[in-house]
Design a protein around this motif. Structure first.
Motif, PDB file in Angstrom:
ATOM      1  N   PRO A   4     -44.684  34.718 -14.379  1.00 43.74           N
ATOM      2  CA  PRO A   4     -45.343  35.183 -15.601  1.00 43.74           C
ATOM      3  C   PRO A   4     -46.763  34.639 -15.684  1.00 43.74           C
ATOM      4  CG  PRO A   4     -43.753  33.475 -16.097  1.00 43.74           C
ATOM      5  CD  PRO A   4     -43.637  33.772 -14.634  1.00 43.74           C
ATOM      6  N   ASP A   7     -50.532  33.629 -20.356  1.00 43.86           N
ATOM      7  CA  ASP A   7     -50.410  34.185 -21.707  1.00 43.86           C
ATOM      8  C   ASP A   7     -48.973  34.608 -22.014  1.00 43.86           C
ATOM      9  OD1 ASP A   7     -53.089  33.833 -22.235  1.00 43.86           O
ATOM     10  OD2 ASP A   7     -53.642  35.862 -21.608  1.00 43.86           O
ATOM     11  N   ALA A   8     -48.304  35.216 -21.049  1.00 39.83           N
ATOM     12  CA  ALA A   8     -46.919  35.642 -21.260  1.00 39.83           C
ATOM     13  C   ALA A   8     -46.001  34.436 -21.446  1.00 39.83           C
ATOM     14  CB  ALA A   8     -46.441  36.499 -20.094  1.00 39.83           C
ATOM     15  N   ALA A   9     -46.213  33.398 -20.642  1.00 41.34           N
ATOM     16  CA  ALA A   9     -45.403  32.185 -20.776  1.00 41.34           C
ATOM     17  C   ALA A   9     -45.643  31.524 -22.122  1.00 41.34           C
ATOM     18  CB  ALA A   9     -45.707  31.216 -19.638  1.00 41.34           C
ATOM     19  N   SER A  10     -46.883  31.482 -22.542  1.00 45.49           N
ATOM     20  CA  SER A  10     -47.218  30.889 -23.838  1.00 45.49           C
ATOM     21  C   SER A  10     -46.578  31.681 -24.976  1.00 45.49           C
ATOM     22  CB  SER A  10     -48.729  30.844 -23.995  1.00 45.49           C
ATOM     23  OG  SER A  10     -49.081  30.382 -25.265  1.00 45.49           O
ATOM     24  N   ARG A  11     -46.624  33.008 -24.870  1.00 45.56           N
ATOM     25  CA  ARG A  11     -46.029  33.870 -25.878  1.00 45.56           C
ATOM     26  C   ARG A  11     -44.509  33.681 -25.938  1.00 45.56           C
ATOM     27  NH1 ARG A  11     -48.680  38.063 -24.321  1.00 45.56           N
ATOM     28  NH2 ARG A  11     -47.101  38.737 -22.836  1.00 45.56           N
ATOM     29  N   ASP A  12     -43.871  33.571 -24.768  1.00 46.18           N
ATOM     30  CA  ASP A  12     -42.424  33.352 -24.718  1.00 46.18           C
ATOM     31  C   ASP A  12     -42.039  32.001 -25.308  1.00 46.18           C
ATOM     32  OD1 ASP A  12     -42.142  35.816 -23.570  1.00 46.18           O
ATOM     33  OD2 ASP A  12     -41.878  35.057 -21.518  1.00 46.18           O
ATOM     34  N   LEU A  13     -42.808  30.959 -25.012  1.00 42.82           N
ATOM     35  CA  LEU A  13     -42.528  29.635 -25.578  1.00 42.82           C
ATOM     36  C   LEU A  13     -42.705  29.632 -27.089  1.00 42.82           C
ATOM     37  CD1 LEU A  13     -44.089  27.254 -22.907  1.00 42.82           C
ATOM     38  CD2 LEU A  13     -41.668  27.577 -23.453  1.00 42.82           C
ATOM     39  N   GLU A  14     -43.714  30.350 -27.578  1.00 44.18           N
ATOM     40  CA  GLU A  14     -43.918  30.431 -29.027  1.00 44.18           C
ATOM     41  C   GLU A  14     -42.772  31.192 -29.688  1.00 44.18           C
ATOM     42  OE1 GLU A  14     -44.994  29.893 -32.706  1.00 44.18           O
ATOM     43  OE2 GLU A  14     -45.918  28.869 -31.008  1.00 44.18           O
ATOM     44  N   GLU A  15     -42.254  32.208 -29.016  1.00 42.14           N
ATOM     45  CA  GLU A  15     -41.112  32.951 -29.545  1.00 42.14           C
ATOM     46  C   GLU A  15     -39.873  32.050 -29.627  1.00 42.14           C
ATOM     47  OE1 GLU A  15     -38.349  36.786 -28.357  1.00 42.14           O
ATOM     48  OE2 GLU A  15     -40.366  36.642 -27.536  1.00 42.14           O
ATOM     49  N   LEU A  16     -39.648  31.238 -28.613  1.00 40.59           N
ATOM     50  CA  LEU A  16     -38.528  30.288 -28.653  1.00 40.59           C
ATOM     51  C   LEU A  16     -38.703  29.271 -29.773  1.00 40.59           C
ATOM     52  CD1 LEU A  16     -37.902  29.569 -24.871  1.00 40.59           C
ATOM     53  CD2 LEU A  16     -36.355  30.693 -26.471  1.00 40.59           C
TER      54      LEU A  16
END
Length: 156
Positions: A4, A7-16
């Motif tokens: 990823p 930005d995608a990893a950051s977005r996924d971590l923020e979603e978690l």
């Protein structure tokens, strides 16, 4: 599998993190209601011992209060489909097991001594007083034991 992007990893971590915050907020709303219901049931159970003359009715009140307490606990457990799975027993469990066990045993012994002492005190309504004390003390004790329970690590 593709790596990823940052930005995608950051977005996924923020979603978690948002999901964790939502679960924690729901737990903070649910816990006072649950503890209040349990406190009301314990007060009703003990007060009935002083104010209801028929022994069979007192036993029925006790049975209903205990069934309702158990039912509330089961409903609470069922209403939380998301359980923390990242608790490392080697990290938190051994440190928390002994204090939690001691707190639970001490709590039970203290309650029995309180009930026994107040019933022998010749007060006009000792069971009602016990119910009032336990209605305040059990939620406080529950919160204390809850603080000793192992929790998932939050550092990732």
């Amino acid at each position: 599998m593709n790596m990823p992007t940052k930005d995608a990893a950051s977005r996924d971590l923020e979603e978690l993190a948002a999901g964790r915050r939502a679960i924690d907020a729901e737990g903070q709303r649910r816990l006072p209601v649950l503890l209040g219901a349990w406190a009301s049931l314990v007060f009703l159970d003990y007060a009935a011992k002083d104010h209801v003359p028929d022994r069979r009715v007192r036993w029925a009140v006790t049975a209903l209060c205990q069934a309702a307490t158990l039912g509330l606990g089961l409903l609470d457990s069922r209403s939380r489909p998301v359980q923390p799975i990242s608790v490392d027993p080697a990290d938190t469990g051994p440190r928390a097991a002994a204090p939690m066990a001691a707190a639970l045993v001490g709590w039970g012994v203290a309650e029995r001594l309180l009930v026994h002492g107040l019933r022998r005190s010749h007060l006009p309504y000792p069971n009602t007083l016990v119910g009032l004390i336990l209605a305040v003390g059990r939620p406080a004790g529950y919160l204390g034991v809850l603080r000793l329970a192992p929790r998932p690590r939050t550092d990732g």
